[in-house]
Write an enzyme that holds these catalytic residues in place. Structure first.
Site, PDB file in Angstrom:
ATOM      1  N   ASP A   1       0.610  -1.252  -0.116  1.00 34.28           N
ATOM      2  CA  ASP A   1       0.080  -0.040  -0.141  1.00 34.28           C
ATOM      3  C   ASP A   1       0.894   1.153  -0.065  1.00 34.28           C
ATOM      4  O   ASP A   1       0.573   2.212  -0.639  1.00 34.28           O
ATOM      5  CB  ASP A   1      -0.914  -0.077   1.150  1.00 34.28           C
ATOM      6  CG  ASP A   1      -2.386   0.458   1.060  1.00 34.28           C
ATOM      7  OD1 ASP A   1      -2.648   0.691  -0.439  1.00 34.28           O
ATOM      8  OD2 ASP A   1      -2.962   0.636   1.963  1.00 34.28           O
TER       9      ASP A   1
ATOM     10  N   ASP B   1      -8.879  -2.156   2.709  1.00 31.16           N
ATOM     11  CA  ASP B   1      -8.879  -1.653   3.898  1.00 31.16           C
ATOM     12  C   ASP B   1      -9.964  -2.334   4.918  1.00 31.16           C
ATOM     13  O   ASP B   1      -9.719  -2.025   6.346  1.00 31.16           O
ATOM     14  CB  ASP B   1      -9.089  -0.011   3.868  1.00 31.16           C
ATOM     15  CG  ASP B   1      -8.091   0.536   2.899  1.00 31.16           C
ATOM     16  OD1 ASP B   1      -6.852  -0.037   2.989  1.00 31.16           O
ATOM     17  OD2 ASP B   1      -8.356   1.294   2.432  1.00 31.16           O
TER      18      ASP B   1
END
Length: 478
Positions: A333, A393
């Site tokens: 990420d 997420d």
């Protein structure tokens, strides 16, 4: 979101006048726009999109005097157009662009005499302005301050925490049923046939992250083809996930259990109707996915079901595998958000580009929870009418919460791991939103969610003197 986004407020000459707002891009180093309509001056718009205004002879004398003028983007610079328009008496210059809007930049020092308000606008918005407001339009430009906080984030927060908590709880219920089935060999075999779980080992975790990296890079270079593959996969996976979620609820209802025999199979009628409903929901979303007024609701419902089913289905064998998975995806990420701008030619993050649709592609990847922004600003018109949270997420920390819940069931620890990890996830989300509000730029949420959940789970295991057992797992040895 940059401060160089503004609003063009257009008003027709009808009674009462019809008004509409459009996105504009300007350079705040050159001009200062009013912060509200109260201090803005309206000008009559002269549509000259048939010219690029690179030469004063392109426009009849007196046509621009005291007006706002819109011309097409052409071979000359923005400031050269502005100087010509200013010399012909124009009071405002709009440059229409068919390409994606970009920051206006030029060598201002060579054009110190240019004081004309100048902004870039989409050509499609000029066409829409004529259709909605007519040919006689008055316009003004202003740039309201960006809101510090948008209430849509509260909705995003509630959806994320609810999904993670429910997915972890559902995984624990499945684990409890597995433990009860161990006592009976016949029931164990039946249970094994019903199970649709996938167990990740450290090797498969690494392979999974490598596939994620490859897929993201492929999407960046071949977005306009692969986006439809992702949409198709999402429709199929979300329909199956919605069916699994609703079937689990329907199974608890003792009514309407009539069955029919078809193809040597004993089928429950209500489940047949449920399957048709789930397929129809996915098809409706696929057809109307670009309808911003309500399609986001259906996408969020399908997305929540997808995340719930993923969290329940994906089993981590031990805390060691959780640490490897969450750690690698955290690096993934951060790399694709913060590091790739130094590599790409246009200086844009690969992650942000793919999420927004590279090169202005109108099709968006259905891998986010979307909630319309509730605070009005220029960003809602230009690029971000929705607050977004990626499925990753939710799912990535969710598999750790699910492991904590299953460990609670095995160790009979009164849900202490599950509750503490869920609270840590909520704290991580709040931290993400705080940094987002302070930095005014998109954030990799896993940068805050992963440390919060991993550290909290480790502290609980250490405090309870169960770290070795928690690290190696209990009955999930593969």
């Amino acid at each position: 979101v940059t401060a160089d986004e503004g609003i063009l407020h257009a008003s027709g000459n009808g009674v009462p006048p019809v008004t509409k707002d459009y996105c504009i891009i300007y350079n705040s180093n050159w001009i200062s726009l009013p912060k509200s309509l109260d201090n803005a001056t309206f000008r009559t718009l002269e549509n000259l999109t048939s010219t690029v205004l690179c030469d004063s002879s392109e426009v009849p004398a007196g046509l621009m005097k005291d007006k706002a003028v819109v011309v097409m983007r052409g071979n000359c610079t923005f400031l050269e157009k502005a100087r010509i328009a200013q010399s012909l008496g124009a009071k405002m210059l709009l440059i229409a662009s068919k390409a994606r809007l970009s920051l206006i930049s030029d060598n201002k020092t060579d054009f110190e005499d240019v004081t004309l308000p100048l902004a870039l606008i989409r050509f499609s918005d000029i066409v829409d302005m004529q259709l909605v407001l007519g040919n006689e339009v008055n316009v003004t430009m202003y740039s309201p301050p960006l809101p510090e906080f948008d209430c849509s984030m509260v909705v995003i927060f509630l959806i994320a925490v609810f999904t993670v908590a429910l997915g972890g709880y559902w995984s624990g219920v499945a684990e409890l049923e597995n433990l009860k089935a161990i006592a009976s060999p016949g029931e164990r075999e039946t249970r094994r046939k019903k199970e649709e779980n996938v167990t990740f080992t450290p090797l498969t975790v690494i392979l999974f992250v490598v596939i994620c990296c490859v897929m993201l890079v492929l999407l960046y270079f071949f977005y306009k083809w692969l986006v439809y593959v992702i949409i198709s996969v999402f429709c199929l996976a979300s329909a199956m996930s919605l069916y699994n979620c609703l079937a689990a609820l329907i199974a608890e209802i003792p009514f309407g259990q009539c069955r029919i025999v078809c193809c040597n199979k004993n089928l429950e009628v209500r489940l047949i109707f449920l399957a048709a409903f789930c397929i129809a929901a996915a098809v409706v979303w696929a057809v109307f996915r670009n309808e911003d007024r309500w399609a986001w609701i259906l996408q969020d419902i399908l997305g929540i079901a997808f995340c719930l089913n993923f969290i329940k289905t994906l089993k981590m064998p031990n805390f060691k595998s959780c640490v490897i998975l969450l750690g690698l995806l955290l690096l993934y990420d951060v790399f694709f958000v913060f590091i790739t701008p130094f590599i790409t030619k246009n200086g844009a993050s690969i992650m942000v580009e793919v999420a927004a649709g590279p090169f202005g592609n109108s099709e968006k990847l259905p891998v986010v929870i979307r909630v319309p922004r509730l605070e009005y600003s220029a960003s809602t018109l230009c690029d971000l009418p929705f607050s977004l949270l990626g499925f990753g997420d939710i799912i990535v920390p969710g598999v750790l919460v699910a492991y904590c819940r299953r460990f609670d069931v095995q160790a009979r620890s009164s849900s202490v791991y599950y509750i503490s990890c869920t609270i840590a996830y909520a704290i991580g989300m709040v931290l993400t939103f705080v940094v987002l509000a302070l930095m005014k730029t998109g954030q990799p949420a896993l940068l805050y969610l992963v440390p919060c959940t991993l550290i909290t789970s480790s502290l609980v295991a250490w405090k309870r003197k169960e770290m070795k057992k928690f690290w190696k797992g209990n009955s999930y040895q593969v």
